[in-house]
Design a protein around this motif. Structure first.
Motif, PDB file in Angstrom:
ATOM      1  N   ARG A   1       0.803  -1.226   0.000  1.00 55.54           N
ATOM      2  CA  ARG A   1       0.000   0.000   0.000  1.00 55.54           C
ATOM      3  C   ARG A   1       0.840   1.281   0.000  1.00 55.54           C
ATOM      4  NH1 ARG A   1      -0.214  -2.648   4.692  1.00 55.54           N
ATOM      5  NH2 ARG A   1       0.279  -1.594   6.669  1.00 55.54           N
ATOM      6  N   GLU A   2       1.933   1.322   0.753  1.00 55.90           N
ATOM      7  CA  GLU A   2       2.720   2.561   0.835  1.00 55.90           C
ATOM      8  C   GLU A   2       3.461   2.876  -0.462  1.00 55.90           C
ATOM      9  OE1 GLU A   2       5.112   2.619   4.316  1.00 55.90           O
ATOM     10  OE2 GLU A   2       3.381   2.651   5.682  1.00 55.90           O
ATOM     11  N   PRO A   3       4.217   1.936  -1.051  1.00 58.13           N
ATOM     12  CA  PRO A   3       4.842   2.242  -2.340  1.00 58.13           C
ATOM     13  C   PRO A   3       3.818   2.480  -3.446  1.00 58.13           C
ATOM     14  CG  PRO A   3       5.194  -0.069  -1.734  1.00 58.13           C
ATOM     15  CD  PRO A   3       4.659   0.627  -0.536  1.00 58.13           C
ATOM     16  N   LEU A   4       2.669   1.818  -3.333  1.00 56.58           N
ATOM     17  CA  LEU A   4       1.609   2.012  -4.328  1.00 56.58           C
ATOM     18  C   LEU A   4       1.043   3.425  -4.246  1.00 56.58           C
ATOM     19  CD1 LEU A   4       0.072   0.378  -6.494  1.00 56.58           C
ATOM     20  CD2 LEU A   4      -1.610  -0.202  -4.751  1.00 56.58           C
ATOM     21  N   ALA A   5       0.840   3.922  -3.023  1.00 59.94           N
ATOM     22  CA  ALA A   5       0.342   5.290  -2.835  1.00 59.94           C
ATOM     23  C   ALA A   5       1.348   6.318  -3.350  1.00 59.94           C
ATOM     24  CB  ALA A   5       0.035   5.536  -1.365  1.00 59.94           C
ATOM     25  N   SER A   6       2.634   6.057  -3.132  1.00 60.42           N
ATOM     26  CA  SER A   6       3.677   6.972  -3.621  1.00 60.42           C
ATOM     27  C   SER A   6       3.725   6.984  -5.146  1.00 60.42           C
ATOM     28  CB  SER A   6       5.040   6.557  -3.057  1.00 60.42           C
ATOM     29  OG  SER A   6       5.056   6.664  -1.655  1.00 60.42           O
ATOM     30  N   ALA A   7       3.618   5.793  -5.756  1.00 63.11           N
ATOM     31  CA  ALA A   7       3.630   5.712  -7.217  1.00 63.11           C
ATOM     32  C   ALA A   7       2.430   6.413  -7.810  1.00 63.11           C
ATOM     33  CB  ALA A   7       3.658   4.247  -7.653  1.00 63.11           C
ATOM     34  N   PHE A   8       1.324   6.419  -7.045  1.00 62.36           N
ATOM     35  CA  PHE A   8       0.095   7.063  -7.505  1.00 62.36           C
ATOM     36  C   PHE A   8       0.099   8.564  -7.218  1.00 62.36           C
ATOM     37  CE2 PHE A   8      -4.692   7.153  -7.772  1.00 62.36           C
ATOM     38  CZ  PHE A   8      -4.756   6.598  -9.032  1.00 62.36           C
ATOM     39  N   LYS A   9       1.228   9.045  -6.639  1.00 67.65           N
ATOM     40  CA  LYS A   9       1.419  10.451  -6.298  1.00 67.65           C
ATOM     41  C   LYS A   9       0.495  10.931  -5.187  1.00 67.65           C
ATOM     42  CE  LYS A   9       3.749  12.299 -10.348  1.00 67.65           C
ATOM     43  NZ  LYS A   9       3.906  13.458 -11.219  1.00 67.65           N
ATOM     44  N   HIS A  10       0.147  10.012  -4.294  1.00 65.76           N
ATOM     45  CA  HIS A  10      -0.647  10.375  -3.121  1.00 65.76           C
ATOM     46  C   HIS A  10      -0.060   9.680  -1.886  1.00 65.76           C
ATOM     47  CE1 HIS A  10      -3.737  12.450  -5.398  1.00 65.76           C
ATOM     48  NE2 HIS A  10      -3.840  11.410  -6.201  1.00 65.76           N
ATOM     49  N   PRO A  11       1.177   9.967  -1.552  1.00 62.79           N
ATOM     50  CA  PRO A  11       1.836   9.267  -0.422  1.00 62.79           C
ATOM     51  C   PRO A  11       1.176   9.532   0.922  1.00 62.79           C
ATOM     52  CG  PRO A  11       3.150  11.145  -1.155  1.00 62.79           C
ATOM     53  CD  PRO A  11       2.056  10.970  -2.163  1.00 62.79           C
ATOM     54  N   ASP A  12       0.439  10.638   1.044  1.00 64.55           N
ATOM     55  CA  ASP A  12      -0.195  10.975   2.324  1.00 64.55           C
ATOM     56  C   ASP A  12      -1.623  10.435   2.433  1.00 64.55           C
ATOM     57  OD1 ASP A  12       2.081  12.412   3.048  1.00 64.55           O
ATOM     58  OD2 ASP A  12       1.347  14.246   2.063  1.00 64.55           O
TER      59      ASP A  12
ATOM     60  N   LEU B   1      -6.358   4.923  -0.035  1.00 69.36           N
ATOM     61  CA  LEU B   1      -6.012   3.872  -0.996  1.00 69.36           C
ATOM     62  C   LEU B   1      -6.512   2.509  -0.511  1.00 69.36           C
ATOM     63  CD1 LEU B   1      -4.465   2.921  -3.546  1.00 69.36           C
ATOM     64  CD2 LEU B   1      -2.468   2.638  -2.083  1.00 69.36           C
ATOM     65  N   VAL B   2      -6.346   2.217   0.775  1.00 65.31           N
ATOM     66  CA  VAL B   2      -6.793   0.933   1.325  1.00 65.31           C
ATOM     67  C   VAL B   2      -8.313   0.814   1.222  1.00 65.31           C
ATOM     68  CG1 VAL B   2      -6.953  -0.476   3.413  1.00 65.31           C
ATOM     69  CG2 VAL B   2      -4.820   0.705   2.859  1.00 65.31           C
ATOM     70  N   TRP B   3      -9.023   1.882   1.591  1.00 66.21           N
ATOM     71  CA  TRP B   3     -10.484   1.861   1.443  1.00 66.21           C
ATOM     72  C   TRP B   3     -10.863   1.617  -0.011  1.00 66.21           C
ATOM     73  CZ3 TRP B   3     -11.520   6.996   4.580  1.00 66.21           C
ATOM     74  CH2 TRP B   3     -11.306   6.745   5.937  1.00 66.21           C
ATOM     75  N   PHE B   4     -10.135   2.269  -0.890  1.00 64.35           N
ATOM     76  CA  PHE B   4     -10.395   2.168  -2.334  1.00 64.35           C
ATOM     77  C   PHE B   4     -10.200   0.730  -2.826  1.00 64.35           C
ATOM     78  CE2 PHE B   4      -8.914   3.059  -6.801  1.00 64.35           C
ATOM     79  CZ  PHE B   4     -10.125   3.538  -7.267  1.00 64.35           C
ATOM     80  N   LEU B   5      -9.169   0.053  -2.335  1.00 63.69           N
ATOM     81  CA  LEU B   5      -8.903  -1.335  -2.722  1.00 63.69           C
ATOM     82  C   LEU B   5     -10.048  -2.256  -2.305  1.00 63.69           C
ATOM     83  CD1 LEU B   5      -5.125  -1.646  -1.741  1.00 63.69           C
ATOM     84  CD2 LEU B   5      -6.062  -1.315  -4.033  1.00 63.69           C
ATOM     85  N   PHE B   6     -10.560  -2.046  -1.100  1.00 60.76           N
ATOM     86  CA  PHE B   6     -11.684  -2.857  -0.623  1.00 60.76           C
ATOM     87  C   PHE B   6     -12.948  -2.585  -1.461  1.00 60.76           C
ATOM     88  CE2 PHE B   6      -9.231  -3.616   3.274  1.00 60.76           C
ATOM     89  CZ  PHE B   6      -9.588  -4.933   3.551  1.00 60.76           C
ATOM     90  N   ILE B   7     -13.170  -1.337  -1.839  1.00 60.31           N
ATOM     91  CA  ILE B   7     -14.322  -0.987  -2.680  1.00 60.31           C
ATOM     92  C   ILE B   7     -14.255  -1.739  -4.004  1.00 60.31           C
ATOM     93  CG2 ILE B   7     -15.402   0.870  -4.022  1.00 60.31           C
ATOM     94  CD1 ILE B   7     -14.432   2.796  -1.765  1.00 60.31           C
ATOM     95  N   LEU B   8     -13.087  -1.687  -4.635  1.00 64.03           N
ATOM     96  CA  LEU B   8     -12.917  -2.337  -5.936  1.00 64.03           C
ATOM     97  C   LEU B   8     -13.133  -3.844  -5.843  1.00 64.03           C
ATOM     98  CD1 LEU B   8      -9.775  -0.409  -7.250  1.00 64.03           C
ATOM     99  CD2 LEU B   8     -12.116  -0.205  -8.105  1.00 64.03           C
TER     100      LEU B   8
END
Length: 506
Positions: free
Chosen positions: A104-115, A120-127
């Motif tokens: 989740r952390e490197p994924l958020a950074s790659a998505f340009k939303h490290p904070d 992102l985790v909520w979003f993964l569960f939604i999908l």
């Protein structure tokens, strides 16, 4: 046959309108509260949702329809088709969720939303929850349980809407004014989340819908057929490629904005473009409602003697209604847009909306045309056509955003060109491989004429009053010409209605 299609389409259509109305109402509330920069976070995540959803479901909805119809009067085999497709989606979705949480952390950074790791985790569960629900929803459609399907879809939207309003607006005001329960909420509520609570609301709605679907998910004897699964994957992978290409055309332009424009400018451009893009929802509503009702109909009537004539007739009326909606929206865009989006920071984006509306109309025609490769089991043709469209989208967005200062104008033009190209290729290729007697002259008049008049109506003047006046005059002329052209068919339709009424009386 037409009566059944109409009843199904009306149910799907009304439910789809209600389902989309709540997010549609939510958008102006969010953009009025949050400026383009803050809103871009919400738009960014959901622009990526389409591609991830396609990968998670990997074409199993359409594949389920196709294989289910192949085993008519074979209940056991149809049951196997369902559980095989359902299991496939479950395995992919759960693996995706596991890997996403771990990284989740490197994924958020790659998505340009490290904070925004928590978002992102909520979003993964939604999908994952929505993907697992996809095949059970398709099962409801093929069982003609349209009312149950519609009820669950509406329930999801209602819960998401009110949960968002409560989390983002009601609770902060309650805490601010020291209302009942303010002490409790002040301990657990994080004001820094802001628009992020929209993800929490979506997750809550997805979980409730998932639980409501459990009886449908588990209905029947579980059987997974590995041999059948391989055949289904063979049919599904081109649909997946086509779906990916379609989503690239529809939503990936936001990602190009994010990665190719300077930071600060990119967020504002993405926020404005994503908000005004919502106005094209009016076209999308009609397109989605129609396709929800018509796709099972196409498959179930493929073997009928006059199926080609039926498809051509449906296409003509779809084109008429699409053309009317397109021209009306463009003629009245100035007041509809300002009524919908009250925040003036977004109004500069209205200039690209006519191009987006026309592009969305082309997409609707293309999706209707796509039945030729689905019925002939040549879904790889759809992948090729959508791939061409995606290449156009990628090339135009990359070149335009990197080497010009046109901003989201590039995205709108790329959408227009891509969908136009796909529509034309599908028509000519389809007529060679699976001929359907479309009245191409009428299609050109309705779609081409409405598109041309829409461009004239909106770009004829810089004065709003002149644009609205000219646009509505052109709209009235178009309606008059359409009624005149279709006069004979309207009279025949009236006669058939009278005959049906007489038959019921007798």
């Amino acid at each position: 046959m037409y009566k059944k299609l109409l009843s199904q389409t009306l149910i799907y259509g009304l439910s789809n309108v209600l389902v989309r109305v709540f997010p549609f109402i939510l958008t102006p509330i969010l953009v009025r509260t949050f400026g383009p920069f803050k809103y871009s976070i919400y738009a960014d995540f959901y622009s990526a949702a389409g591609i991830l959803s396609v990968l998670l479901t990997h074409g199993m909805e359409t594949t389920f329809f196709r294989f289910f119809q192949k085993f008519k009067d074979q209940g056991d085999r149809q049951n196997t088709v369902y559980f095989t497709s359902f299991t496939s989606v479950c395995m992919v979705s759960l693996l995706f969720l596991l890997l996403g949480i771990i990284s989740r952390e490197p994924l958020a950074s790659a998505f340009k939303h490290p904070d925004e790791v928590i978002f992102l985790v909520w979003f993964l569960f939604i999908l994952a929850a929505d993907a697992i629900s996809a095949v059970p929803f398709a099962k409801l459609r093929i069982q003609n349980r349209s009312l149950y399907f519609a009820s669950l879809k509406i329930l999801n939207s209602v819960i998401m809407f009110f949960s968002t309003v409560i989390l983002i607006f009601w609770i902060p005001k309650l805490i601010e004014h020291d209302g009942i329960g303010a002490a409790f909420f002040s301990k657990i509520y994080n004001f820094n989340y802001g628009i992020g609570y929209a993800f929490a609301a979506n997750l809550f709605a997805s979980i409730i819908t998932f639980l409501a679907l459990l009886p449908t998910m588990l209905d029947g004897k579980y059987t997974f057929d590995y041999t059948l699964w391989k055949k289904m994957l063979s049919y599904a992978w081109p649909i997946t490629i086509a779906g990916l290409a379609g989503i690239i055309n529809e939503t990936m332009d936001r990602q190009f904005i994010k990665y190719l424009l300077p930071k600060g400018i990119a967020e504002v451009q993405m926020g404005i473009y994503s908000a005004v893009y919502k106005i094209a929802t009016f076209i999308t509503l009609f397109k989605t409602a129609y396709l929800l009702g018509v796709e099972p109909f196409f498959f179930s009537h493929a073997d009928n003697k006059n199926s080609g004539k039926t498809y051509a007739t449906l296409m003509k009326y779809y084109a008429i209604f699409s053309a009317v909606i397109l021209l009306f929206l463009t003629a009245n865009l100035d007041w509809i847009g300002r009524l919908y989006i009250r925040n003036t920071d977004y109004w500069s984006g209205f200039q690209v909306v006519p191009i987006l509306l026309i592009g969305s109309t082309f997409l609707g025609i293309y999706l209707n045309l796509s039945i030729w490769y689905k019925l002939s089991d040549n879904t790889h043709y759809g992948a090729i056509i959508s791939g061409i469209g995606a290449c156009i989208t990628v090339a135009l967005n990359f070149i335009g955003l990197k080497y010009t200062d046109l901003g989201y104008w590039v995205c709108a033009i790329a959408t227009f060109v891509s969908y136009l190209t796909m529509m034309l290729i599908s028509y000519f290729w389809g007529q060679r491989e699976y001929p359907i007697p479309y009245n191409y002259k009428k299609l050109i008049f309705y779609i081409g004429g409405s598109s041309l008049l829409s461009l004239i109506a909106y770009y004829c003047s810089n004065h709003i009053a002149i644009r609205i006046g000219v646009g509505n005059i052109l709209f009235i002329i178009f309606i008059y010409l359409t009624l005149k052209i279709e006069y004979k068919d309207i009279q025949i339709f009236k006669e058939k209605i009278l005959q049906l009424k007489k038959g019921k009386k007798n």
